[in-house]
Design a protein around this motif. Sequence first.
Motif, PDB file in Angstrom:
ATOM      1  N   THR A 100      -2.418  -4.074   6.228  1.00 30.43           N
ATOM      2  CA  THR A 100      -3.710  -3.775   5.596  1.00 30.43           C
ATOM      3  C   THR A 100      -4.777  -4.826   5.901  1.00 30.43           C
ATOM      4  N   THR A 101      -4.538  -5.641   6.922  1.00 33.01           N
ATOM      5  CA  THR A 101      -5.523  -6.639   7.324  1.00 33.01           C
ATOM      6  C   THR A 101      -6.842  -5.965   7.692  1.00 33.01           C
ATOM      7  N   GLY A 102      -7.930  -6.423   7.089  1.00 32.77           N
ATOM      8  CA  GLY A 102      -9.255  -5.926   7.440  1.00 32.77           C
ATOM      9  C   GLY A 102      -9.685  -4.658   6.749  1.00 32.77           C
ATOM     10  N   LEU A 103      -8.858  -4.109   5.866  1.00 24.17           N
ATOM     11  CA  LEU A 103      -9.236  -2.879   5.171  1.00 24.17           C
ATOM     12  C   LEU A 103     -10.119  -3.188   3.966  1.00 24.17           C
ATOM     13  N   ASP A 104     -11.098  -2.324   3.707  1.00 25.40           N
ATOM     14  CA  ASP A 104     -11.915  -2.502   2.507  1.00 25.40           C
ATOM     15  C   ASP A 104     -11.133  -1.953   1.306  1.00 25.40           C
ATOM     16  N   PRO A 105     -11.608  -2.220   0.076  1.00 23.54           N
ATOM     17  CA  PRO A 105     -10.837  -1.809  -1.116  1.00 23.54           C
ATOM     18  C   PRO A 105     -10.474  -0.328  -1.162  1.00 23.54           C
ATOM     19  N   ASN A 106     -11.385   0.549  -0.743  1.00 20.29           N
ATOM     20  CA  ASN A 106     -11.073   1.982  -0.742  1.00 20.29           C
ATOM     21  C   ASN A 106      -9.993   2.314   0.283  1.00 20.29           C
ATOM     22  N   GLN A 107     -10.094   1.709   1.457  1.00 16.16           N
ATOM     23  CA  GLN A 107      -9.094   1.933   2.486  1.00 16.16           C
ATOM     24  C   GLN A 107      -7.733   1.396   2.054  1.00 16.16           C
ATOM     25  N   LEU A 108      -7.748   0.261   1.343  1.00 16.87           N
ATOM     26  CA  LEU A 108      -6.503  -0.335   0.843  1.00 16.87           C
ATOM     27  C   LEU A 108      -5.731   0.655  -0.016  1.00 16.87           C
ATOM     28  N   VAL A 109      -6.451   1.284  -0.933  1.00 17.47           N
ATOM     29  CA  VAL A 109      -5.806   2.243  -1.833  1.00 17.47           C
ATOM     30  C   VAL A 109      -5.204   3.391  -1.044  1.00 17.47           C
ATOM     31  N   GLU A 110      -5.943   3.904  -0.062  1.00 21.12           N
ATOM     32  CA  GLU A 110      -5.475   5.037   0.739  1.00 21.12           C
ATOM     33  C   GLU A 110      -4.223   4.673   1.543  1.00 21.12           C
ATOM     34  N   ILE A 111      -4.246   3.515   2.213  1.00 19.21           N
ATOM     35  CA  ILE A 111      -3.122   3.111   3.059  1.00 19.21           C
ATOM     36  C   ILE A 111      -1.907   2.759   2.204  1.00 19.21           C
ATOM     37  N   ARG A 112      -2.137   2.146   1.049  1.00 24.78           N
ATOM     38  CA  ARG A 112      -1.010   1.854   0.148  1.00 24.78           C
ATOM     39  C   ARG A 112      -0.314   3.140  -0.284  1.00 24.78           C
ATOM     40  N   GLU A 113      -1.111   4.137  -0.628  1.00 21.49           N
ATOM     41  CA  GLU A 113      -0.536   5.427  -1.031  1.00 21.49           C
ATOM     42  C   GLU A 113       0.217   6.073   0.127  1.00 21.49           C
ATOM     43  N   LEU A 114      -0.347   5.946   1.327  1.00 24.02           N
ATOM     44  CA  LEU A 114       0.295   6.494   2.517  1.00 24.02           C
ATOM     45  C   LEU A 114       1.666   5.843   2.731  1.00 24.02           C
ATOM     46  N   ILE A 115       1.709   4.516   2.668  1.00 19.62           N
ATOM     47  CA  ILE A 115       2.968   3.794   2.881  1.00 19.62           C
ATOM     48  C   ILE A 115       3.978   4.161   1.795  1.00 19.62           C
ATOM     49  N   LYS A 116       3.493   4.278   0.570  1.00 19.42           N
ATOM     50  CA  LYS A 116       4.382   4.627  -0.545  1.00 19.42           C
ATOM     51  C   LYS A 116       4.982   6.018  -0.340  1.00 19.42           C
ATOM     52  N   ASN A 117       4.171   6.956   0.102  1.00 15.17           N
ATOM     53  CA  ASN A 117       4.666   8.319   0.341  1.00 15.17           C
ATOM     54  C   ASN A 117       5.638   8.357   1.521  1.00 15.17           C
ATOM     55  N   ILE A 118       5.316   7.600   2.572  1.00 11.90           N
ATOM     56  CA  ILE A 118       6.196   7.528   3.738  1.00 11.90           C
ATOM     57  C   ILE A 118       7.560   6.985   3.336  1.00 11.90           C
ATOM     58  N   GLY A 119       7.547   6.009   2.418  1.00 13.19           N
ATOM     59  CA  GLY A 119       8.766   5.337   1.996  1.00 13.19           C
ATOM     60  C   GLY A 119       9.747   6.218   1.240  1.00 13.19           C
ATOM     61  N   LYS A 120       9.322   7.417   0.858  1.00  6.78           N
ATOM     62  CA  LYS A 120      10.227   8.307   0.115  1.00  6.78           C
ATOM     63  C   LYS A 120      11.393   8.794   0.980  1.00  6.78           C
ATOM     64  N   ASP A 121      11.144   8.939   2.283  1.00  5.43           N
ATOM     65  CA  ASP A 121      12.230   9.411   3.147  1.00  5.43           C
ATOM     66  C   ASP A 121      12.449   8.528   4.375  1.00  5.43           C
ATOM     67  N   LYS A 122      11.863   7.333   4.350  1.00  2.76           N
ATOM     68  CA  LYS A 122      12.075   6.366   5.422  1.00  2.76           C
ATOM     69  C   LYS A 122      12.430   5.010   4.821  1.00  2.76           C
ATOM     70  N   THR A 123      12.856   4.117   5.668  1.00  2.50           N
ATOM     71  CA  THR A 123      13.058   2.728   5.258  1.00  2.50           C
ATOM     72  C   THR A 123      11.841   1.943   5.707  1.00  2.50           C
ATOM     73  N   VAL A 124      11.243   1.163   4.799  1.00  2.00           N
ATOM     74  CA  VAL A 124      10.035   0.417   5.133  1.00  2.00           C
ATOM     75  C   VAL A 124      10.233  -1.065   4.813  1.00  2.00           C
ATOM     76  N   ILE A 125       9.938  -1.914   5.799  1.00  2.00           N
ATOM     77  CA  ILE A 125       9.840  -3.351   5.560  1.00  2.00           C
ATOM     78  C   ILE A 125       8.391  -3.731   5.803  1.00  2.00           C
ATOM     79  N   LEU A 126       7.787  -4.339   4.804  1.00  2.00           N
ATOM     80  CA  LEU A 126       6.351  -4.609   4.798  1.00  2.00           C
ATOM     81  C   LEU A 126       6.113  -6.100   4.575  1.00  2.00           C
TER      82      LEU A 126
END
Length: 299
Positions: free
Chosen positions: A157-183
């Motif tokens: 999330t380097t360089g993301l503005d606050p609105n983008q942060l929320v969107e990408i965090r939600e994206l990663i969280k949703n992806i993590g439901k059926d994948k393995t994520v190391i962040l």
Amino acid sequence: MSIEVKNITKIYGAQKALDAVSFSVNKGDIVGLLGPNGAGKSTLMKILTSYVIADEGSAFVNELDVVNAKHAVQKIVGYLPEHNPLYLDMYVREYLAFNASIYKVAASRIQDVIELTGLTAESHKKIGQLSKGYRQRVGLATALLHNPEVLILDEPTTGLDPNQLVEIRELIKNIGKDKTVILSTHIMQEVEAICDRVIIINKGKIVTDKKLDNLMREEQEQIIEVEFDQVITSELLATLPNLKSAQITLSSTWELRFLSSEDMRSSLFDFANQHQLKILQLNLKSKNLEQIFIEKTKK
């Protein structure tokens, strides 16, 4: 077991970047990999993605050896490195199409990842025209192109503005439901918002590896800031039950730390009444992940 690391050691010259690191990660886990700069996080991620070979130990991704099955590992891993490598003269769609051809991915997948990462409005532009935040999205879209089973993200999330942060965090969280994520990240609020487990590395060693809920519960202290109407001594405060430490911040204001499952504010009021003191101000604070991180890595 999705990821298994056994006694991994990596040495660069006189520096031991990783020192006998071991852990395992199950499918569906979102793990926050934390540590100060130079702790060994990026080295560990490069080993797991088969870009760097460890000096000692072994690592497996979906039971594939990261050394002996390098190409098979890279087919099932999506990797966003810390310094996102992009061809700035290429258009977004052109770049994704180029990577799709490498992975032998259907062209229809390109539009899927563009929409998934919020790149639709910028997809007609050259990558060099994009802001840093949108370049990060291109890197994330590339990592997701081949629908990997494991996602390894180094400062995503380097360089993301606050609105983008929320969107990408939600994206990663949703992806993590059926994948393995190391962040990997330095943003503690990001870990609290996304991750269900925390691994903290310091000087090449794992100093903490716990479920986030368990870590916060075990490390939880009651921190009470209290101002009395008179100056009192630390010896007098030492008579308080369950007191771990007392630090004066102003002449009559103290930061008190308690180890207790009970609410210690009532004990403070009893203490003040017993010693003919008046409480002018009282604030209950809790230890957050940032404070825990500092305590675990300050040595």
